[in-house]
Design a protein around this motif. Sequence first.
Motif, short mmCIF file in Angstrom:
data_model
loop_
_atom_site.label_atom_id
_atom_site.label_comp_id
_atom_site.label_asym_id
_atom_site.label_seq_id
_atom_site.Cartn_x
_atom_site.Cartn_y
_atom_site.Cartn_z
N MET A 65 0.84 -1.20 0.00
CA MET A 65 0.00 0.00 0.00
C MET A 65 0.87 1.25 0.00
O MET A 65 1.97 1.26 0.53
N ASP A 66 0.34 2.31 -0.58
CA ASP A 66 1.04 3.57 -0.66
C ASP A 66 0.46 4.51 0.40
O ASP A 66 -0.73 4.81 0.37
N ILE A 67 1.31 4.98 1.32
CA ILE A 67 0.79 5.88 2.35
C ILE A 67 0.89 7.34 1.92
O ILE A 67 0.63 8.23 2.70
N ASN A 68 1.25 7.58 0.67
CA ASN A 68 1.33 8.95 0.18
C ASN A 68 -0.03 9.62 0.08
O ASN A 68 -0.13 10.82 0.08
N GLU A 69 -1.09 8.84 -0.03
CA GLU A 69 -2.42 9.40 -0.22
C GLU A 69 -3.33 9.09 0.96
O GLU A 69 -4.53 8.95 0.79
N ASP A 70 -2.77 9.01 2.15
CA ASP A 70 -3.61 8.67 3.30
C ASP A 70 -4.48 9.86 3.68
O ASP A 70 -4.08 11.01 3.59
N GLU A 71 -5.69 9.56 4.10
CA GLU A 71 -6.64 10.60 4.45
C GLU A 71 -6.39 11.16 5.85
O GLU A 71 -6.70 12.31 6.12
N ALA A 72 -5.84 10.37 6.72
CA ALA A 72 -5.66 10.79 8.11
C ALA A 72 -4.38 11.61 8.28
O ALA A 72 -4.04 11.97 9.39
N ASN A 73 -3.70 11.89 7.19
CA ASN A 73 -2.47 12.68 7.24
C ASN A 73 -1.40 12.00 8.10
O ASN A 73 -0.62 12.65 8.76
N ILE A 74 -1.41 10.68 8.07
CA ILE A 74 -0.47 9.90 8.87
C ILE A 74 0.95 10.11 8.38
O ILE A 74 1.88 10.24 9.18
N LYS A 75 1.11 10.18 7.08
CA LYS A 75 2.45 10.30 6.52
C LYS A 75 3.16 11.55 7.03
O LYS A 75 4.33 11.49 7.43
N SER A 76 2.50 12.69 7.04
CA SER A 76 3.15 13.93 7.49
C SER A 76 3.54 13.86 8.96
O SER A 76 4.58 14.36 9.36
N ARG A 77 2.72 13.21 9.77
CA ARG A 77 3.06 13.07 11.18
C ARG A 77 4.26 12.16 11.38
O ARG A 77 5.15 12.47 12.16
N VAL A 78 4.28 11.07 10.66
CA VAL A 78 5.40 10.13 10.76
C VAL A 78 6.67 10.81 10.26
O VAL A 78 7.73 10.67 10.87
N GLU A 79 6.59 11.59 9.19
CA GLU A 79 7.76 12.30 8.67
C GLU A 79 8.25 13.36 9.64
O GLU A 79 9.45 13.55 9.80
N ALA A 80 7.33 14.06 10.30
CA ALA A 80 7.73 15.08 11.29
C ALA A 80 8.45 14.42 12.46
O ALA A 80 9.47 14.93 12.93
N ILE A 81 7.93 13.31 12.92
CA ILE A 81 8.59 12.59 14.01
C ILE A 81 9.94 12.08 13.56
O ILE A 81 10.93 12.18 14.28
N ASN A 82 10.00 11.56 12.35
CA ASN A 82 11.26 11.06 11.81
C ASN A 82 12.30 12.19 11.69
O ASN A 82 13.46 12.00 12.03
N SER A 83 11.88 13.35 11.25
CA SER A 83 12.78 14.50 11.13
C SER A 83 13.33 14.91 12.50
O SER A 83 14.53 15.14 12.66
N SER A 84 12.46 15.01 13.48
CA SER A 84 12.90 15.36 14.83
C SER A 84 13.83 14.29 15.39
O SER A 84 14.81 14.61 16.06
N ASN A 85 13.51 13.05 15.12
CA ASN A 85 14.35 11.95 15.59
C ASN A 85 15.75 12.03 14.99
O ASN A 85 16.75 11.81 15.68
N LYS A 86 15.83 12.37 13.71
CA LYS A 86 17.14 12.51 13.06
C LYS A 86 17.93 13.66 13.68
O LYS A 86 19.14 13.55 13.87
#
Length: 184
Positions: A65-86
């Motif tokens: 599955m592609d999470i690029n088109e998720d409706e719950a905006n999960i991808k942006s949250r996961v990316e924000a957490i990933n960025s902070s983690n880095k």
Amino acid sequence: MGKSGIIIGENKDNAVYHDVVRLFQIYRSVSWRMQMQIGQVKHRFKKEYGTDVDEFLESLYQAGMDINEDEANIKSRVEAINSSNKFLKLIDESVELMRKYHPQGERNYWVLYYTYMSAYKPNNIAEIISKLDPHLPQNIRINRSTYFRWRESALKAVKDILWGYEDESRKLLKHFQDTWTMDE
């Protein structure tokens, strides 16, 4: 830019960007916020999907599955957490390198840890100094001026790891520029 293609002038943006003191001043806050975000995302996933975030993402990837088109905006949250983690991981790795290889690495580590990195924020310098005592050789007591000198040394060591020896290179370049003149 000089004839050699090396930027010689002082770049004020780099001075702000390379402000290691400011970086450490926000470390505790960023770490706390990231832990809160991770907790919120995990709680939401558990509530909505009945599973752990990692298990959920793994099942998405396995299903193709592609999470690029998720409706719950999960991808942006996961990316924000990933960025902070880095961001935090980069600082942590730099501090560990300093701890392992710098001649005063262990001492510098504890100075930075109690000053900026521990979950508990000390109320004053005296409290930091008292927390440093168990990590120092016996019969060594430090005063405020020693603490500040050690803190500056630790910050400089981490700055050199994060951004290289830019200041030293600039000074060396200036020295050669001042002492050597090219005959044209």
